[in-house]
Write a protein that holds these residues in place. Structure first.
Motif, PDB file in Angstrom:
ATOM      1  N   CYS A  18       8.648  -0.285 -10.579  1.00  0.00           N
ATOM      2  CA  CYS A  18       8.608   0.685  -9.981  1.00  0.00           C
ATOM      3  C   CYS A  18       7.970   1.832 -10.999  1.00  0.00           C
ATOM      4  O   CYS A  18       8.310   2.242 -11.922  1.00  0.00           O
ATOM      5  N   LYS A  19       6.849   2.492 -10.394  1.00  0.00           N
ATOM      6  CA  LYS A  19       6.013   2.851 -11.472  1.00  0.00           C
ATOM      7  C   LYS A  19       6.007   4.599 -10.850  1.00  0.00           C
ATOM      8  O   LYS A  19       5.701   4.887  -9.299  1.00  0.00           O
ATOM      9  N   LEU A  20       5.563   5.545 -11.668  1.00  0.00           N
ATOM     10  CA  LEU A  20       5.931   6.842 -11.670  1.00  0.00           C
ATOM     11  C   LEU A  20       3.944   7.297 -11.468  1.00  0.00           C
ATOM     12  O   LEU A  20       3.685   7.017 -12.322  1.00  0.00           O
ATOM     13  N   ALA A  21       4.022   8.443 -10.230  1.00  0.00           N
ATOM     14  CA  ALA A  21       2.526   8.142 -10.751  1.00  0.00           C
ATOM     15  C   ALA A  21       2.295  10.145 -11.476  1.00  0.00           C
ATOM     16  O   ALA A  21       2.975  10.896 -11.450  1.00  0.00           O
ATOM     17  N   PHE A  66       6.033   7.895  -6.188  1.00  0.00           N
ATOM     18  CA  PHE A  66       6.556   6.617  -7.324  1.00  0.00           C
ATOM     19  C   PHE A  66       5.488   5.409  -5.981  1.00  0.00           C
ATOM     20  O   PHE A  66       5.480   5.493  -4.970  1.00  0.00           O
ATOM     21  N   TYR A  67       5.421   4.195  -6.667  1.00  0.00           N
ATOM     22  CA  TYR A  67       4.738   3.665  -6.108  1.00  0.00           C
ATOM     23  C   TYR A  67       5.415   1.529  -6.330  1.00  0.00           C
ATOM     24  O   TYR A  67       5.905   1.823  -7.747  1.00  0.00           O
ATOM     25  N   THR A 100       0.853  -1.449   0.007  1.00  0.00           N
ATOM     26  CA  THR A 100      -0.004  -0.094   0.040  1.00  0.00           C
ATOM     27  C   THR A 100       0.670   1.352   0.231  1.00  0.00           C
ATOM     28  O   THR A 100       0.482   2.099  -0.396  1.00  0.00           O
ATOM     29  N   ALA A 101       2.281   1.754   0.564  1.00  0.00           N
ATOM     30  CA  ALA A 101       2.549   2.865   0.310  1.00  0.00           C
ATOM     31  C   ALA A 101       3.294   2.611  -0.779  1.00  0.00           C
ATOM     32  O   ALA A 101       3.757   2.488  -0.957  1.00  0.00           O
ATOM     33  N   PHE A 102       3.394   4.419  -0.750  1.00  0.00           N
ATOM     34  CA  PHE A 102       3.970   5.282  -2.114  1.00  0.00           C
ATOM     35  C   PHE A 102       5.300   5.147  -1.142  1.00  0.00           C
ATOM     36  O   PHE A 102       5.845   4.930  -0.704  1.00  0.00           O
TER      37      PHE A 102
END
Length: 206
Positions: free
Chosen positions: A172-175, A165-166, A146-148
């Motif tokens: 790993c992906k950027l918002a 990011f997440y 759950t953590a960003f």
């Protein structure tokens, strides 16, 4: 070829870059191990802030309804009005610290009247029709951990700008923002964000 690193390696590199000076890289590096607001002051761990996407035509992040038949979940989107701060979010870290360190970060909606599932923490949900992964609150659905996390962007930016990011179990992906204005894991848009106080020093209780 995938543009992403495995989560464990990516998180390690991102966190080390916050602490180790690398003058040969064009990376926005913080002067301390704390994330700072647009005034250069460290974010309070558990403080409330507006999150302002940079170099866009809109305002701060807010709460929006996606085309759906139910009132929940609540989607995170950008205000269309460029002069609007948007909605305030509580930003916390599980690390025991007065100020917000780099690392796992939780974002919560504040002062929202809703029947949606609480606490109103940011979570990721998939739109089955488009395959887009959106950020929403008030849902029991969640993709993986759950953590960003927050990091300094890997491109030229102004001081006190960051990326969100997440990392799941694979990537790993950027918002970023989709064309409909909703926030999601859209790595095609390299967005930077600033944090603006949504409180006065006398009103914020820690």
């Amino acid at each position: 070829m995938t543009p992403f690193l495995p989560p464990a390696i990516a998180i390690t590199i991102l966190l080390l870059l916050q602490l180790v000076p690398l003058p040969t890289l064009a990376v926005s590096m913080p002067s301390t191990a704390y994330i700072r607001d647009e005034d250069g002051e460290p974010l309070l761990n558990g403080g409330t802030y507006y999150i302002i996407p940079q170099r866009t035509n809109g305002g701060g992040l807010t709460v929006a309804q996606k085309a759906q038949t139910t009132p929940c979940p609540l989607f995170i989107a950008q205000e269309k009005d460029g002069s609007s701060n948007g909605h305030a979010f509580k930003i916390t870290s599980p690390i025991s610290s007065k100020y917000l360190p780099f690392g796992p970060t939780e974002f919560y909606l504040t002062k929202v009247t809703t029947t949606c599932t609480k606490p109103l923490a940011w979570r990721l949900i998939t739109d089955n029709a488009t395959g887009h992964i959106y950020v929403a609150a008030g849902t029991t659905q969640s993709l993986g951990p759950t953590a960003f996390s927050i990091t300094g962007p890997f491109f030229y930016v102004q001081p006190f700008e960051y990326q969100i990011f997440y990392c799941d179990n694979v990537l790993c992906k950027l918002a970023g923002l989709y064309e409909n204005g909703l926030l999601g894991m859209n790595h095609d848009v390299n967005l930077a964000y600033r944090f603006r106080k949504a409180f006065t020093h006398t009103s914020q209780v820690m």
